[in-house]
Design a protein around this motif. Sequence first.
Motif, PDB file in Angstrom:
ATOM      1  N   THR A  10       0.833  -1.192   0.000  1.00  0.00           N
ATOM      2  CA  THR A  10       0.000   0.000   0.000  1.00  0.00           C
ATOM      3  C   THR A  10       0.868   1.243   0.000  1.00  0.00           C
ATOM      4  OG1 THR A  10      -1.729  -1.153   1.220  1.00  0.00           O
ATOM      5  CG2 THR A  10      -1.786   1.239   1.266  1.00  0.00           C
ATOM      6  N   ALA A  11       0.485   2.231  -0.805  1.00  0.00           N
ATOM      7  CA  ALA A  11       1.279   3.441  -0.944  1.00  0.00           C
ATOM      8  C   ALA A  11       1.527   4.083   0.425  1.00  0.00           C
ATOM      9  CB  ALA A  11       0.565   4.424  -1.858  1.00  0.00           C
ATOM     10  N   ILE A  12       2.760   4.531   0.631  1.00  0.00           N
ATOM     11  CA  ILE A  12       3.121   5.164   1.888  1.00  0.00           C
ATOM     12  C   ILE A  12       3.590   6.580   1.600  1.00  0.00           C
ATOM     13  CG2 ILE A  12       3.756   3.031   3.062  1.00  0.00           C
ATOM     14  CD1 ILE A  12       6.632   3.579   2.329  1.00  0.00           C
ATOM     15  N   GLU A  13       3.553   7.398   2.637  1.00  0.00           N
ATOM     16  CA  GLU A  13       3.983   8.785   2.496  1.00  0.00           C
ATOM     17  C   GLU A  13       5.499   8.809   2.275  1.00  0.00           C
ATOM     18  OE1 GLU A  13       2.863  12.649   2.064  1.00  0.00           O
ATOM     19  OE2 GLU A  13       1.531  10.985   2.604  1.00  0.00           O
ATOM     20  N   PRO A  14       5.977   9.436   1.197  1.00  0.00           N
ATOM     21  CA  PRO A  14       7.422   9.461   0.933  1.00  0.00           C
ATOM     22  C   PRO A  14       8.187  10.125   2.074  1.00  0.00           C
ATOM     23  CG  PRO A  14       6.186  10.177  -1.001  1.00  0.00           C
ATOM     24  CD  PRO A  14       5.201  10.096   0.128  1.00  0.00           C
ATOM     25  N   THR A  15       9.319   9.551   2.424  1.00  0.00           N
ATOM     26  CA  THR A  15      10.139  10.106   3.496  1.00  0.00           C
ATOM     27  C   THR A  15      11.115  11.155   2.987  1.00  0.00           C
ATOM     28  OG1 THR A  15      11.851   8.426   3.189  1.00  0.00           O
ATOM     29  CG2 THR A  15      10.059   7.908   4.733  1.00  0.00           C
ATOM     30  N   GLY A  16      11.420  11.100   1.686  1.00  0.00           N
ATOM     31  CA  GLY A  16      12.456  11.967   1.141  1.00  0.00           C
ATOM     32  C   GLY A  16      13.839  11.367   1.264  1.00  0.00           C
ATOM     33  N   PHE A  17      13.917  10.175   1.855  1.00  0.00           N
ATOM     34  CA  PHE A  17      15.210   9.524   2.062  1.00  0.00           C
ATOM     35  C   PHE A  17      15.515   8.455   1.010  1.00  0.00           C
ATOM     36  CE2 PHE A  17      14.243  10.505   6.715  1.00  0.00           C
ATOM     37  CZ  PHE A  17      14.971  11.690   6.688  1.00  0.00           C
ATOM     38  N   ILE A  18      14.556   8.150   0.146  1.00  0.00           N
ATOM     39  CA  ILE A  18      14.767   7.181  -0.924  1.00  0.00           C
ATOM     40  C   ILE A  18      14.473   7.884  -2.253  1.00  0.00           C
ATOM     41  CG2 ILE A  18      14.029   4.998  -1.962  1.00  0.00           C
ATOM     42  CD1 ILE A  18      15.480   4.647   0.704  1.00  0.00           C
ATOM     43  N   ARG A  19      15.423   7.852  -3.165  1.00  0.00           N
ATOM     44  CA  ARG A  19      15.236   8.477  -4.473  1.00  0.00           C
ATOM     45  C   ARG A  19      15.180   7.412  -5.551  1.00  0.00           C
ATOM     46  NH1 ARG A  19      19.991  11.560  -3.770  1.00  0.00           N
ATOM     47  NH2 ARG A  19      20.627  10.951  -5.875  1.00  0.00           N
ATOM     48  N   ARG A  20      14.312   7.622  -6.519  1.00  0.00           N
ATOM     49  CA  ARG A  20      14.282   6.785  -7.722  1.00  0.00           C
ATOM     50  C   ARG A  20      14.825   7.597  -8.885  1.00  0.00           C
ATOM     51  NH1 ARG A  20       8.365   3.809  -8.107  1.00  0.00           N
ATOM     52  NH2 ARG A  20       7.984   3.581  -5.869  1.00  0.00           N
ATOM     53  N   GLU A  21      15.721   6.980  -9.641  1.00  0.00           N
ATOM     54  CA  GLU A  21      16.271   7.614 -10.830  1.00  0.00           C
ATOM     55  C   GLU A  21      16.234   6.603 -11.964  1.00  0.00           C
ATOM     56  OE1 GLU A  21      20.187   8.842  -9.679  1.00  0.00           O
ATOM     57  OE2 GLU A  21      19.453  10.372  -8.269  1.00  0.00           O
ATOM     58  N   ARG A  22      16.404   7.093 -13.165  1.00  0.00           N
ATOM     59  CA  ARG A  22      16.394   6.207 -14.325  1.00  0.00           C
ATOM     60  C   ARG A  22      17.455   6.660 -15.311  1.00  0.00           C
ATOM     61  NH1 ARG A  22      11.168   3.649 -17.009  1.00  0.00           N
ATOM     62  NH2 ARG A  22      12.118   2.542 -18.769  1.00  0.00           N
ATOM     63  N   ASP A  23      18.191   5.703 -15.831  1.00  0.00           N
ATOM     64  CA  ASP A  23      19.193   5.991 -16.858  1.00  0.00           C
ATOM     65  C   ASP A  23      19.010   4.951 -17.950  1.00  0.00           C
ATOM     66  OD1 ASP A  23      21.485   6.213 -18.468  1.00  0.00           O
ATOM     67  OD2 ASP A  23      22.692   6.944 -16.791  1.00  0.00           O
ATOM     68  N   GLY A  24      18.239   5.289 -18.989  1.00  0.00           N
ATOM     69  CA  GLY A  24      17.941   4.324 -20.045  1.00  0.00           C
ATOM     70  C   GLY A  24      17.190   3.132 -19.492  1.00  0.00           C
ATOM     71  N   LYS A  25      17.772   1.954 -19.618  1.00  0.00           N
ATOM     72  CA  LYS A  25      17.133   0.718 -19.163  1.00  0.00           C
ATOM     73  C   LYS A  25      17.542   0.343 -17.736  1.00  0.00           C
ATOM     74  CE  LYS A  25      16.772  -1.150 -23.864  1.00  0.00           C
ATOM     75  NZ  LYS A  25      17.127  -2.261 -24.770  1.00  0.00           N
ATOM     76  N   ILE A  26      18.167   1.270 -17.038  1.00  0.00           N
ATOM     77  CA  ILE A  26      18.633   1.015 -15.677  1.00  0.00           C
ATOM     78  C   ILE A  26      17.752   1.770 -14.688  1.00  0.00           C
ATOM     79  CG2 ILE A  26      20.584   1.154 -14.080  1.00  0.00           C
ATOM     80  CD1 ILE A  26      22.380   1.385 -16.628  1.00  0.00           C
ATOM     81  N   GLY A  27      17.150   1.043 -13.761  1.00  0.00           N
ATOM     82  CA  GLY A  27      16.381   1.650 -12.679  1.00  0.00           C
ATOM     83  C   GLY A  27      17.280   1.790 -11.463  1.00  0.00           C
ATOM     84  N   ILE A  28      17.338   2.974 -10.887  1.00  0.00           N
ATOM     85  CA  ILE A  28      18.274   3.273  -9.804  1.00  0.00           C
ATOM     86  C   ILE A  28      17.515   3.605  -8.520  1.00  0.00           C
ATOM     87  CG2 ILE A  28      20.179   4.769  -9.066  1.00  0.00           C
ATOM     88  CD1 ILE A  28      20.628   5.330 -12.124  1.00  0.00           C
ATOM     89  N   ILE A  29      17.979   3.033  -7.422  1.00  0.00           N
ATOM     90  CA  ILE A  29      17.445   3.346  -6.096  1.00  0.00           C
ATOM     91  C   ILE A  29      18.593   3.925  -5.275  1.00  0.00           C
ATOM     92  CG2 ILE A  29      16.428   2.415  -3.986  1.00  0.00           C
ATOM     93  CD1 ILE A  29      15.259   0.142  -5.718  1.00  0.00           C
ATOM     94  N   VAL A  30      18.377   5.121  -4.744  1.00  0.00           N
ATOM     95  CA  VAL A  30      19.415   5.796  -3.965  1.00  0.00           C
ATOM     96  C   VAL A  30      18.953   5.929  -2.516  1.00  0.00           C
ATOM     97  CG1 VAL A  30      20.859   7.850  -3.731  1.00  0.00           C
ATOM     98  CG2 VAL A  30      20.114   7.104  -6.010  1.00  0.00           C
ATOM     99  N   LEU A  31      19.761   5.416  -1.593  1.00  0.00           N
ATOM    100  CA  LEU A  31      19.512   5.628  -0.167  1.00  0.00           C
ATOM    101  C   LEU A  31      20.095   6.997   0.166  1.00  0.00           C
ATOM    102  CD1 LEU A  31      20.678   2.133   1.197  1.00  0.00           C
ATOM    103  CD2 LEU A  31      18.509   2.762   0.106  1.00  0.00           C
ATOM    104  N   ASP A  32      19.244   7.917   0.578  1.00  0.00           N
ATOM    105  CA  ASP A  32      19.668   9.311   0.693  1.00  0.00           C
ATOM    106  C   ASP A  32      19.388   9.873   2.086  1.00  0.00           C
ATOM    107  OD1 ASP A  32      20.625  11.792   0.047  1.00  0.00           O
ATOM    108  OD2 ASP A  32      18.939  12.371  -1.225  1.00  0.00           O
ATOM    109  N   ARG A  33      20.018   9.248   3.058  1.00  0.00           N
ATOM    110  CA  ARG A  33      19.955   9.749   4.435  1.00  0.00           C
ATOM    111  C   ARG A  33      21.373   9.751   5.010  1.00  0.00           C
ATOM    112  NH1 ARG A  33      17.321   6.967   9.759  1.00  0.00           N
ATOM    113  NH2 ARG A  33      16.817   8.889  10.896  1.00  0.00           N
TER     114      ARG A  33
END
Length: 271
Positions: A10-33
């Motif tokens: 179930t959708a949760i309120e974004p914390t701002g500490f996890i970023r999603r990025e995309r580079d072509g066919k690459i899905g990126i998850i950034v831990l940002d804390r």
Amino acid sequence: MSAAAQVAATAIEPTGFIRRERDGKIGIIVLDRPQSRNALKSAMYGEIADALRAYQADDGINVILIRGEGRDFCAGNDIGDFQRFGDVVEKTGLDPQTIVGRKTPSIDLVYVLMETDKPIIACIQGNAVGFGATMLLHFDFIVAEPDTRIKFPFVDLAMVPEAGSSLLLKERVGYLKAARILFTSERIEAPEALALDLVSEVVGAGEGAARGMAIAAALAAKPPIALQATKKLLRRDTEPLADRVTEEFRRIAERSASAEALAIFATLLKK
């Protein structure tokens, strides 16, 4: 998806500490804390799981890359969350066993990691502790920088290993080494991590993200369905050799008739 998984997703309120990025066919998850060494609060587990689900369902994404901002990859679960849960148990008499299953974001994330067919690459540096260490056992490529320090601290915290690490670590390094690592909670430096196959390679300081992206780009250019099928075979539970051979030939027959393979065969025949 099961009902339990749907509840967990179930959708949760974004914390701002996890970023999603995309580079072509690459899905990126950034831990940002980075100010907290990328320690994971409860909602962050849910955000990572949601990102993995989204990338798994996206036919335009072939490879997933996970990295952490700052000096550390991930310091594991936020200790404050552990303490708050303990306080709730003590004050309310809650049975901790009621959380078993896909009812909490952290447990759900472990199942999502097990279910993700697309290759996952991690770029790590500094501390990879607790869940920051156990989730590495679910990844397919791990690029480490020289200052990497992996630690499974569970016994010292009066806890036990999580995320399947009591099995996966033993399979990776053997019983005696796994026992030493888990019983002593000792820190594993980058050279030993490489020798133990806990990481794929060690690169120069500051080079992890670039090297991880290079690997991701190379994999993203490969036939995606074949890549996912290969990962599934590698990840299958131990079984009699004859059963594995049968499954491999079943997959070969399936792939031989696929549009993906036929296109490659046609190209090769033209050479």
